[in-house]
Enzyme design. Structure first.
Site, PDB file in Angstrom:
ATOM      1  N   MET A 327       0.817  -1.203   0.000  1.00  0.00           N
ATOM      2  CA  MET A 327       0.000   0.000   0.000  1.00  0.00           C
ATOM      3  C   MET A 327       0.856   1.260   0.000  1.00  0.00           C
ATOM      4  SD  MET A 327      -2.966  -1.053  -0.380  1.00  0.00           S
ATOM      5  CE  MET A 327      -3.923   0.431  -0.184  1.00  0.00           C
ATOM      6  N   ASP A 346      10.662   3.264   5.848  1.00  0.00           N
ATOM      7  CA  ASP A 346      10.231   1.931   6.272  1.00  0.00           C
ATOM      8  C   ASP A 346      11.214   1.453   7.333  1.00  0.00           C
ATOM      9  OD1 ASP A 346       8.348  -0.444   4.734  1.00  0.00           O
ATOM     10  OD2 ASP A 346       9.861  -1.132   6.177  1.00  0.00           O
ATOM     11  N   VAL A 404       2.235  -2.074   9.000  1.00  0.00           N
ATOM     12  CA  VAL A 404       1.422  -3.265   9.293  1.00  0.00           C
ATOM     13  C   VAL A 404       0.180  -2.911  10.124  1.00  0.00           C
ATOM     14  CG1 VAL A 404       3.108  -5.111   9.133  1.00  0.00           C
ATOM     15  CG2 VAL A 404       2.993  -3.708  11.211  1.00  0.00           C
ATOM     16  N   GLU A 405      -0.838  -3.743   9.973  1.00  0.00           N
ATOM     17  CA  GLU A 405      -2.122  -3.477  10.638  1.00  0.00           C
ATOM     18  C   GLU A 405      -2.010  -3.868  12.117  1.00  0.00           C
ATOM     19  OE1 GLU A 405      -4.286  -1.684   9.533  1.00  0.00           O
ATOM     20  OE2 GLU A 405      -6.328  -2.339   9.903  1.00  0.00           O
ATOM     21  N   LYS A 410       1.326   1.235  15.238  1.00  0.00           N
ATOM     22  CA  LYS A 410       0.925   2.505  14.624  1.00  0.00           C
ATOM     23  C   LYS A 410       1.006   3.628  15.657  1.00  0.00           C
ATOM     24  CE  LYS A 410      -2.215   0.460  11.130  1.00  0.00           C
ATOM     25  NZ  LYS A 410      -1.746   0.740   9.789  1.00  0.00           N
ATOM     26  N   SER A 432      -7.112  -0.394   7.506  1.00  0.00           N
ATOM     27  CA  SER A 432      -8.367  -0.840   6.913  1.00  0.00           C
ATOM     28  C   SER A 432      -9.363  -1.289   7.978  1.00  0.00           C
ATOM     29  CB  SER A 432      -8.125  -1.950   5.887  1.00  0.00           C
ATOM     30  OG  SER A 432      -7.057  -2.752   6.248  1.00  0.00           O
ATOM     31  N   HIS A 453      -8.006   6.165   3.573  1.00  0.00           N
ATOM     32  CA  HIS A 453      -7.929   4.735   3.263  1.00  0.00           C
ATOM     33  C   HIS A 453      -7.986   4.496   1.753  1.00  0.00           C
ATOM     34  CE1 HIS A 453     -10.010   0.543   3.516  1.00  0.00           C
ATOM     35  NE2 HIS A 453      -8.706   0.418   3.424  1.00  0.00           N
ATOM     36  N   ASN A 456      -6.622  -1.325  -2.804  1.00  0.00           N
ATOM     37  CA  ASN A 456      -5.575  -2.103  -3.462  1.00  0.00           C
ATOM     38  C   ASN A 456      -6.092  -2.698  -4.773  1.00  0.00           C
ATOM     39  OD1 ASN A 456      -3.299  -3.633  -3.882  1.00  0.00           O
ATOM     40  ND2 ASN A 456      -3.754  -5.156  -2.314  1.00  0.00           N
ATOM     41  N   GLU A 465     -11.390   6.368   1.066  1.00  0.00           N
ATOM     42  CA  GLU A 465     -12.288   6.675   2.178  1.00  0.00           C
ATOM     43  C   GLU A 465     -11.587   7.682   3.091  1.00  0.00           C
ATOM     44  OE1 GLU A 465     -14.901   2.596   2.642  1.00  0.00           O
ATOM     45  OE2 GLU A 465     -13.090   2.738   3.850  1.00  0.00           O
ATOM     46  N   ASN A 503     -15.547  -1.967   3.290  1.00  0.00           N
ATOM     47  CA  ASN A 503     -15.315  -3.293   3.876  1.00  0.00           C
ATOM     48  C   ASN A 503     -16.510  -3.739   4.709  1.00  0.00           C
ATOM     49  OD1 ASN A 503     -12.897  -3.758   2.675  1.00  0.00           O
ATOM     50  ND2 ASN A 503     -11.690  -2.853   4.335  1.00  0.00           N
TER      51      ASN A 503
END
Ligand code: NAI
Length: 712
Positions: A327, A346, A404-405, A410, A432, A453, A456, A465, A503
């Protein structure tokens, strides 16, 4: 009384210029009243014997004429066939006069010239284009489920050749001024300020050579082509159309038939045929649905994201993207492509290097070459800064986090970064699933934080979003919206909530596909039902694409949020335990063990699914369709009840541009309106045993009782 739109001037004693300048609008459109005005001008000019040429111009920068007035189209959707024929004949006859005036007619095209505008220009003897990069010429009517009805299908093959005409009219894509010149549409392409002098020169040249008189004669007859050539063109064009429309969009086929059939006729008979064929398309369900999609996007262009008051968005000149994975690199590329400076970072050096390469390759990708353009890559490279310096990361106007989610990861990044940011900078997450309000807890300036948001693959998916946390300010929202539009996206603003919008609506549909499998439905039948409805791929293949481990994680979030209706099937965890994670591991519901990586049925799947199948039975396509799409629709009514979005139209726009929901259905809520709330309540009854997920919601029941529609 409507205000004057077309202005007559005489720059030279024998040259008349009609300039289109619709008052208080940025574009010229051909409404009924404008056509009346044009007719009056032609009545007067036709009688004058002192005119050598008539030139059409526009006073709008970068726009000649944007087409017919689509709002008037919508009002006439229910018109009888004879009325539609009359509407077409009126335009054909009016514009047809331009090819019969006692003097030369020239369109001086300074910018966008499409639809009815392109037809008006086609009926002129000659066209001269500006080299303004905005100049484009085309017949996009098929995108609205129609084809040109003011003589476009008759003029195009006669001026530009049959094969070019077929491509332009059935494909609906516009061409550049340069391409228009090559095809014979344009006599000349000149600088903007040379447009009028060039048009005058053209009038003088034609007056002397009288070439235009010969062309009038030629273009009023049939197209010069043999039956064999015609047959060959028909077969190849029809194959291309079938591949693109999958039989779901009737207009391109109808346009092809009309152009081919009328090729052997004289121009007047070709126009008559065009009018009768157009009448069959006008007002059809697909036409109405596609007009709706047009108005959805048009509304979005004007939407600032903030209701009521005027909020000035901040200008975003530089962006930081944290996380250079799938992403993050996609988001960075979308920015670089539009000329925005990006700092990309990163935690893993290798990921940063790989991500950086991906960014440039994607930003410089040339669709015609089907590979990155090296020169363009070198041009764009200075915009991208691969960095691990916190100071550089914090220096941008907007910081988008795409790591990463993981909530903790975060939040720890925000805690480190926020004190370094400029006070007016905006921080956003591409999460997401994690609630924006939760991520904002602990921030010193939660009002400057929101969700942005992306979907992909970022290069293909237009939807973004923009998620408002509890404390997000209007200015932050307006800035995020303006920024997303600036990089060519379609932003929809929504309130925070599990799965946000797309989603949240996707999962009931995906879950239902799994429940259907467990109820004994055949995979192929499920996929077929979804694709016949118009989805770009079936839900089972979509699981493989998303990754089944990711789907399990997202399902868990949805289950925790809505335990009353979300079924947490053991089948997905069983797939993960069997290491069938989807396309990325070569096996999921399908096998990808072939050269092209295409999904193929996999016999060994039965071992994993078998223990979870409750019964074996046949399902009709109708039943499968209702099982898949009604849960999605019911969730959409809950989204409205929960005030996640401000308008049902946001749901339709979001699903079309975020999920590929079929545009020819006009959107989920538009489709529901065609059925009616009361009918949907009836349709749900046979599924009552499935529980809450198939139960009509309060909003639906109220609408069924009052007969209300989502689209007012
Ligand atoms: P990914 O796994 O491809 O990339 C994540 C990157 O973040 C990796 O390169 C990793 O090295 C880096 N990273 C991890 N921790 C970090 C840290 N503390 N500081 C800096 N970099 C760090 O993941 P993907 O798919 O790009 O997802 C990123 C975010 O986007 C997630 O929040 C995900 O939920 C969201 N998202 C993902 C979509 C998808 O289809 N993959 C779609 C929309 C949103």
């Amino acid at each position: 009384m409507t205000a004057e739109t077309i202005f007559l001037s005489m720059p030279e004693s024998d040259i008349a210029v009609l300039t289109f300048d619709t008052p208080n609008k940025s574009a010229n459109v051909l409404s009924n009243s404008v056509l009346d005005e044009l007719a009056k001008h032609l009545d007067t000019l036709e009688k004058r014997s002192d005119i050598a040429g008539l030139i059409f111009c526009s006073a709008k920068p970068g726009i000649f004429i944007a087409g017919a007035d689509l709002r008037e189209f919508v009002q006439s959707l229910g018109a009888a066939k004879e009325q539609v024929v009359a509407m077409c004949r009126r335009g054909q006859t009016l514009f047809g006069r331009l090819a019969a005036m006692p003097f030369v007619t020239v369109a001086a095209i300074n910018g966008i010239c499409v639809g009815g505008g392109a037809e008006l220009a086609s009926w002129c003897d000659r066209r001269v284009f500006s080299n303004n990069p905005k100049a484009e010429f085309g017949f996009p009517e098929v995108k609205l489920g129609l084809f040109p009805g003011w003589g476009g299908t008759a003029r195009a093959p006669r001026i530009a050749g049959l094969s070019n005409a077929v491509e332009m009219v059935t494909g609906g894509e516009s061409i550049s001024a340069e391409a228009a010149y090559k095809m014979g549409w344009a006599s000349d392409v000149v600088a903007d300020d040379e447009l009028l002098p060039a048009a005058v020169r053209l009038v003088r040249a034609e007056q002397a050579s009288k070439e235009y008189v010969k062309d009038r004669e030629r273009w009023s007859g049939p197209v010069v082509i043999t039956e064999t050539e015609l047959g060959f063109l028909g077969a190849t064009a029809s194959a291309v159309i079938r591949q693109q429309t999958k039989g779901q969009y009737p207009a391109p086929d109808a346009a092809l038939e009309t152009i081919l059939e009328s090729a052997m006729l004289d121009s007047e008979s070709a126009c008559q045929l065009e009018a009768t064929r157009m009448a069959k398309l006008f007002g059809s369900p697909v036409n109405a649905a596609l007009l709706n999609v047009f108005f959805l996007t048009d509304r979005n262009k004007k939407d600032t994201g903030v209701e009521g008051k005027k909020v000035q968005p901040q200008s975003i000149g530089s962006v930081t993207v944290i996380g250079a994975g799938i992403m993050g690199s996609g988001i960075a590329a979308a920015n670089v492509k539009r000329g925005l400076a990006v700092a990309l970072t990163d935690a893993a050096h290798d990921s940063l290097v790989k991500g950086g390469r991906n960014v440039l390759e994607e930003a410089a990708f040339d669709r015609t070459l089907k590979s990155p353009n090296v020169e363009r890559m070198l041009e764009l490279a200075p915009l991208l800064n691969l960095t691990s310096s916190d100071q550089e990361v914090a220096a941008s106007d907007l910081v988008i986090e795409a790591i990463v989610e993981n909530e903790k990861a975060k939040r720890s990044i925000y805690a480190k970064l926020e004190p370094l940011l400029r006070p007016e900078a905006i921080l956003a997450s591409n999460t997401s699933t994690i609630p924006i309000t939760k991520l904002a807890a602990g921030l010193q300036r939660p009002e400057r934080f929101c969700g942005i948001h992306f979907f992909n693959p970022v290069r293909r998916m237009k939807l973004v979003e923009v998620i408002r946390g509890e404390k997000t300010s209007d200015e932050t929202i307006a800035t995020a919206v303006a920024y997303a539009k600036g990089i060519g996206k379609i932003p929809i603003v929504m309130n925070d909530g599990p799965g946000f919008l797309v989603n949240r609506l996707l999962f009931p549909y995906m879950h239902e596909a799994i429940e259907l499998l467990c109820d004994g439905a055949d995979i192929k039948a499920i996929e077929r039902a979804s694709k016949s409805f118009g989805m770009p791929m079936g839900p089972i293949e979509l699981y493989d694409l998303v990754g089944i481990d990711t789907a399990v994680y997202a399902s868990q979030t949805m289950f925790e949020a809505f335990p009353d209706r979300v079924v947490s099937s053991p089948l997905l965890p069983a797939m993960v335990a069997a290491k069938r994670l989807g396309k990325k591991t070569g096996r999921g519901f399908y096998s990808y063990d072939n050269k092209k990586g295409r999904p193929e049925p996999d016999a060994s799947l039965a071992e994993v699914i078998g223990p979870h199948v409750r019964e074996q039975r046949e399902f009709s396509q109708d039943e499968l369709t209702m099982r898949l799409f009604l849960p999605m629709f019911l969730e959409a009514t809950r989204v409205l009840e929960d005030r996640i979005v401000r308008d049902p139209r946001d749901i339709d726009l979001g699903l079309i541009f975020g999920l590929g929901f079929p545009p020819f259905k006009g959107g989920l809520m538009f489709w529901a309106d065609t059925l009616g709330a009361a009918t949907i309540v009836e349709m749900l009854k046979p599924f009552a045993a499935l529980g809450n997920r198939m139960a009509p919601t309060k909003l639906l029941l109220e609408m069924a009782a009052s007969g209300a529609k989502f689209y007012k």
